[in-house]
Design an enzyme around this catalytic site. Structure first.
Site, PDB file in Angstrom:
ATOM      1  N   HIS A  21       3.359  -9.341  -0.222  1.00 47.91           N
ATOM      2  CA  HIS A  21       3.551  -8.059   0.444  1.00 47.91           C
ATOM      3  C   HIS A  21       2.300  -7.186   0.313  1.00 47.91           C
ATOM      4  CE1 HIS A  21       5.504  -3.874   0.334  1.00 47.91           C
ATOM      5  NE2 HIS A  21       5.717  -4.307   1.556  1.00 47.91           N
ATOM      6  N   ARG A  22       1.688  -6.896   1.435  1.00 49.60           N
ATOM      7  CA  ARG A  22       0.397  -6.167   1.486  1.00 49.60           C
ATOM      8  C   ARG A  22      -0.687  -6.956   0.740  1.00 49.60           C
ATOM      9  NH1 ARG A  22       2.737  -0.061  -0.024  1.00 49.60           N
ATOM     10  NH2 ARG A  22       4.733  -0.336   1.038  1.00 49.60           N
ATOM     11  N   GLU A  48       1.955 -10.452   4.151  1.00 53.46           N
ATOM     12  CA  GLU A  48       2.375  -9.381   5.052  1.00 53.46           C
ATOM     13  C   GLU A  48       1.333  -8.290   4.964  1.00 53.46           C
ATOM     14  OE1 GLU A  48       4.630  -5.445   5.774  1.00 53.46           O
ATOM     15  OE2 GLU A  48       3.420  -6.092   4.087  1.00 53.46           O
ATOM     16  N   ASP A  50       0.017  -4.391   7.007  1.00 59.58           N
ATOM     17  CA  ASP A  50       0.397  -3.303   7.906  1.00 59.58           C
ATOM     18  C   ASP A  50      -0.803  -2.924   8.758  1.00 59.58           C
ATOM     19  OD1 ASP A  50       3.051  -2.670   6.534  1.00 59.58           O
ATOM     20  OD2 ASP A  50       1.631  -2.431   4.881  1.00 59.58           O
ATOM     21  N   HIS A  63      -1.314   0.941   5.005  1.00 58.84           N
ATOM     22  CA  HIS A  63       0.129   1.202   5.059  1.00 58.84           C
ATOM     23  C   HIS A  63       0.470   2.628   5.459  1.00 58.84           C
ATOM     24  CE1 HIS A  63       4.096   2.306   3.427  1.00 58.84           C
ATOM     25  NE2 HIS A  63       4.441   1.074   3.744  1.00 58.84           N
ATOM     26  N   GLU A 123       2.851  -6.452  10.224  1.00 62.12           N
ATOM     27  CA  GLU A 123       3.753  -5.333  10.528  1.00 62.12           C
ATOM     28  C   GLU A 123       3.000  -4.305  11.360  1.00 62.12           C
ATOM     29  OE1 GLU A 123       5.708  -3.197   7.312  1.00 62.12           O
ATOM     30  OE2 GLU A 123       6.303  -1.623   8.726  1.00 62.12           O
ATOM     31  N   LYS A 125       2.630  -0.864  12.458  1.00 65.22           N
ATOM     32  CA  LYS A 125       3.077   0.372  11.809  1.00 65.22           C
ATOM     33  C   LYS A 125       2.347   1.539  12.460  1.00 65.22           C
ATOM     34  CE  LYS A 125       4.340   0.906   6.953  1.00 65.22           C
ATOM     35  NZ  LYS A 125       5.684   0.501   7.187  1.00 65.22           N
ATOM     36  N   ASP A 244       5.347  -8.112  -4.109  1.00 66.59           N
ATOM     37  CA  ASP A 244       4.011  -7.687  -4.532  1.00 66.59           C
ATOM     38  C   ASP A 244       3.414  -8.677  -5.529  1.00 66.59           C
ATOM     39  OD1 ASP A 244       4.511  -5.309  -3.105  1.00 66.59           O
ATOM     40  OD2 ASP A 244       5.288  -4.294  -4.889  1.00 66.59           O
TER      41      ASP A 244
HETATM   42  O1  G3P Z   1       7.515  -5.669   6.292  1.00 69.54           O
HETATM   43  C1  G3P Z   1       8.281  -5.507   5.150  1.00 69.54           C
HETATM   44  C2  G3P Z   1       7.903  -4.249   4.443  1.00 69.54           C
HETATM   45  O2  G3P Z   1       6.498  -4.226   4.316  1.00 69.54           O
HETATM   46  C3  G3P Z   1       8.365  -3.013   5.154  1.00 69.54           C
HETATM   47  O3  G3P Z   1       8.160  -1.870   4.410  1.00 69.54           O
HETATM   48  O4  G3P Z   1       6.983   0.196   3.866  1.00 69.54           O
HETATM   49  O5  G3P Z   1       6.377  -1.869   2.670  1.00 69.54           O
HETATM   50  O6  G3P Z   1       5.733  -1.568   5.041  1.00 69.54           O
HETATM   51  P1  G3P Z   1       6.745  -1.263   3.977  1.00 69.54           P
HETATM   52 MG    MG Z   2       4.845  -3.465   5.576  1.00 71.47          MG
END
Ligand code: G3P
Ligand code: MG
Length: 255
Positions: A21-22, A48, A50, A63, A123, A125, A244
């Site tokens: 994540h990120r 993942e 953003d 993000h 993502e 965003k 993470d």
């Molecule tokens: O894409 C899953 C998750 O990343 C969504 O929430 O705020 O971490 O971008 P956020």
């Molecule tokens: Mg995200």
């Protein structure tokens, strides 16, 4: 650049079971090239990230809509040119070892991901009012570099952005992001041609997962940093988790 993902099977979902994540954001500043490289070093098979737009329309990986939390800048990302954004430090807030780490362009992030043979969940965003432009410009960058639909998922909480993705790049799977899935999620999926529901982990109940599967879709849960929670979600049937801490999850479940 060679797309090393080109041979992946479209039905092999395993690469999205544990998604960094990120990037590996527990051990490197989120949404940076360092976080992507660290995820690869740790054995993650997917990340993942953003994406939003600079004031001059360049897709960048970050993000928050405001620069303050993860850079030495202030104010909206959307108010700064790409050139100005690239001069910011997006690493020092996390640790001095990452001083000078920049905000990556989507193009640079994609090049690194492909060179490390990883899959991507991008993502979309958007900054306020930028939904359509963010999706179309990000897709334009991806179209230059990404050839294998099996290794890319586009996701967003923005219906407008997903509609652009559906029309401009139907070959890439789409995921609807919703902390709590709306009652009409099935209608949205049908209209947007979504394949996945990406929801907050506490809303990924066995009954929701069953409903999603019965309708022919997949469910991915965020953000899961405790292997015990991931084990429960996998037992319920979740198809993937965003974490993470990919090292902890890979140690617990394998890559
Ligand atoms: O894409 C899953 C998750 O990343 C969504 O929430 O705020 O971490 O971008 P956020
Ligand atoms: Mg995200």
């Amino acid at each position: 650049m060679t797309n090393q993902n080109a041979a992946a099977s479209p039905n092999d979902w395993s690469r999205f079971r544990i998604i960094a994540h990120r990037g590996a954001s527990a051990v490197a500043p989120e949404n940076t090239l360092a976080a992507i490289a660290r995820a690869a070093d740790l054995g993650a098979r997917s990340v993942e990230l953003d994406v939003m737009l600079s004031s001059d329309g360049v897709p960048v990986i970050i993000h928050d809509t405001d620069l303050a939390r993860t850079t030495n800048g202030t104010g909206p990302v959307a108010a700064q040119s790409f050139d100005a954004l690239t001069r910011l430090d997006a690493g020092s807030w996390f640790g001095e070892a990452f001083a000078g780490e920049g905000i990556p362009s989507l193009a640079d992030a994609v090049a690194l991901i492909l060179s490390r043979n990883m899959a991507l969940n991008l993502e979309i965003k958007p900054s306020p009012g930028e939904d359509r432009a963010t999706a179309s410009r990000a897709i334009a960058v991806l179209a230059e570099a990404w050839s294998d639909p099996a290794t890319l998922v586009l996701s967003s909480a923005s219906i407008e952005a997903l509609a652009v993705a559906r029309d401009a790049a139907p070959q890439w799977r789409r995921g609807l992001i919703a902390d709590i899935p709306p009652p009409d999620w099935r209608d949205l999926f049908a209209d947007l041609g979504c394949a996945n529901l990406h929801c907050e982990a506490s809303t990924a109940t066995p009954s929701l997962i069953e409903e999603v599967h019965a309708a022919g879709y997949r469910l991915l849960a965020y953000t899961v940093n405790r292997p015990a929670v991931a084990a429960t979600l996998f037992k319920y049937g979740a198809d993937g988790i965003f974490t993470d801490d990919p090292a902890a999850m890979i140690a617990a479940f394998g890559a």
